[in-house]
Design a protein around this motif. Structure first.
Motif, short mmCIF file in Angstrom:
data_model
loop_
_atom_site.label_atom_id
_atom_site.label_comp_id
_atom_site.label_asym_id
_atom_site.label_seq_id
_atom_site.Cartn_x
_atom_site.Cartn_y
_atom_site.Cartn_z
N TYR A 53 0.94 -1.22 0.08
CA TYR A 53 -0.11 0.20 0.08
C TYR A 53 0.91 1.24 0.08
CZ TYR A 53 -3.75 -3.19 0.99
OH TYR A 53 -4.68 -4.29 0.99
N GLN A 54 0.48 2.24 -0.74
CA GLN A 54 1.02 3.65 -0.55
C GLN A 54 -0.06 4.59 -0.05
OE1 GLN A 54 4.19 3.31 -1.70
NE2 GLN A 54 3.63 1.26 -2.61
N ARG A 55 0.28 4.88 1.10
CA ARG A 55 -0.50 5.87 1.78
C ARG A 55 0.13 6.86 2.93
NH1 ARG A 55 -4.84 2.78 4.33
NH2 ARG A 55 -3.87 0.68 3.67
N ALA A 56 -0.47 7.96 3.03
CA ALA A 56 0.03 9.04 3.89
C ALA A 56 -1.57 9.81 4.45
CB ALA A 56 0.95 10.14 3.37
N GLU A 57 -1.72 9.26 5.58
CA GLU A 57 -3.24 9.39 6.10
C GLU A 57 -3.51 9.81 7.30
OE1 GLU A 57 -6.24 6.80 3.22
OE2 GLU A 57 -4.89 5.92 4.68
N ARG A 58 -4.47 10.73 7.74
CA ARG A 58 -5.02 10.64 9.21
C ARG A 58 -6.33 9.78 9.20
NH1 ARG A 58 -5.23 16.63 11.88
NH2 ARG A 58 -2.93 17.28 11.96
N ARG A 59 -6.27 9.02 10.16
CA ARG A 59 -7.46 8.16 10.45
C ARG A 59 -8.38 8.86 11.74
NH1 ARG A 59 -10.65 4.86 13.51
NH2 ARG A 59 -11.16 2.91 12.85
N TYR A 60 -9.44 9.22 11.56
CA TYR A 60 -10.12 10.01 12.73
C TYR A 60 -10.86 8.85 13.71
CZ TYR A 60 -8.65 14.41 11.33
OH TYR A 60 -7.85 15.33 10.78
N ALA A 61 -11.24 9.20 14.68
CA ALA A 61 -11.96 8.22 15.73
C ALA A 61 -13.12 7.77 15.26
CB ALA A 61 -12.01 8.84 17.02
N THR A 62 -13.62 6.60 15.38
CA THR A 62 -14.96 5.97 14.96
C THR A 62 -16.02 6.80 15.49
OG1 THR A 62 -13.86 3.77 14.97
CG2 THR A 62 -16.31 3.78 14.83
N TYR A 63 -17.19 6.87 14.91
CA TYR A 63 -18.14 7.55 15.31
C TYR A 63 -19.55 6.84 14.71
CZ TYR A 63 -18.77 9.24 10.55
OH TYR A 63 -18.65 9.26 9.32
N ALA A 64 -20.80 7.06 15.46
CA ALA A 64 -22.06 6.34 14.97
C ALA A 64 -23.00 7.74 15.06
CB ALA A 64 -22.36 5.34 15.98
N GLY A 65 -24.16 7.25 14.38
CA GLY A 65 -25.08 8.46 14.24
C GLY A 65 -25.00 9.52 13.09
N ASN A 66 -25.53 10.71 13.25
CA ASN A 66 -25.44 11.53 12.34
C ASN A 66 -24.18 12.42 12.50
OD1 ASN A 66 -28.14 11.07 11.65
ND2 ASN A 66 -29.26 12.82 12.75
N HIS A 67 -23.51 12.69 11.31
CA HIS A 67 -22.37 13.31 11.33
C HIS A 67 -22.00 14.06 10.14
CE1 HIS A 67 -17.80 12.93 11.49
NE2 HIS A 67 -17.74 12.65 10.48
N LYS A 68 -21.14 15.21 10.36
CA LYS A 68 -20.86 16.04 9.21
C LYS A 68 -19.22 16.22 9.17
CE LYS A 68 -23.71 19.29 7.95
NZ LYS A 68 -24.25 20.38 7.74
N PHE A 69 -18.57 16.15 7.93
CA PHE A 69 -17.12 16.60 7.95
C PHE A 69 -16.94 17.53 6.92
CE2 PHE A 69 -13.68 16.37 5.10
CZ PHE A 69 -12.50 16.53 5.87
N GLN A 70 -16.14 18.69 7.24
CA GLN A 70 -15.80 19.58 6.35
C GLN A 70 -14.36 19.96 6.21
OE1 GLN A 70 -17.40 23.88 6.31
NE2 GLN A 70 -18.66 23.07 4.48
N GLY A 71 -13.88 20.10 4.94
CA GLY A 71 -12.25 20.63 4.79
C GLY A 71 -12.10 20.76 3.74
#
Length: 184
Positions: A53-71
């Protein structure tokens, strides 16, 4: 850095009902992947899965339910092709937003183009919003709805950075900024 802001309202819920939060994260680097703060690089042209694998990432904490991400991401160099920039995982890869060599953005799962060629060329900031409400998943690119699909439910986590898909390869350098997370 996570900055407080008023989220874009989804058709499913009111903006006032979203609660900002700052999830923890871990850094994942494999192959020729390099992470420095919010700058993510794949420094080689090695295929995504043929030689590891070729990766460079941030893995954020697990969540459940309604969720919104913006960046907002800005590609500073792109010699590669078919590189994932934002992922939402459930029990497997549920949604992966990737860039092709021509600057188009597409959903890896299903292959649907969500922004045309030239959208994500080097130097152009792109704001990505993902919204999960009930059984619906929505993607906005620069404030415009680009994709709506069903949400399978359960637990999820977000990833940002660079990840060469099974048919992709680097090199690429991308910076993320203005990261924001909300839940209900």
């Amino acid at each position: 850095m996570v900055l407080p802001s008023t989220p874009i309202a989804s058709a499913k819920t009111s903006a006032a009902s979203w609660i900002p939060y700052s999830p923890s994260f871990t850094v994942q680097q494999e192959g020729c992947g390099k992470v420095s703060g919010l700058t993510f690089q794949l420094t080689c042209g090695t295929p995504g899965h043929g030689s590891g694998y070729q990766r460079a990432e941030r893995r954020y904490a697990t969540y459940a339910g309604n969720h919104k991400f913006q960046g907002t991401f800005t590609i500073s160099s792109l010699s590669g092709d078919r590189i994932s920039l934002k992922q939402t995982f459930g029990s497997g890869p549920y949604f992966l937003l990737a860039v092709a060599h021509d600057g188009s953005l597409y959903s890896v799962e299903g292959g649907k183009t969500v922004a045309p060629a030239g959208t994500a060329l080097p130097g152009k900031p792109i704001t990505v919003t993902t919204i999960q409400v009930g059984s619906t998943f929505e993607l906005d690119i620069n404030g415009t709805r680009a994709l709506t699909q069903s949400n399978p439910g359960g637990s999820f986590y977000d990833k940002i950075g660079t990840y060469a898909t099974a048919s992709g390869h680097g090199p690429i350098t991308v910076q993320w900024s203005n990261l924001q997370f909300w839940h209900q």
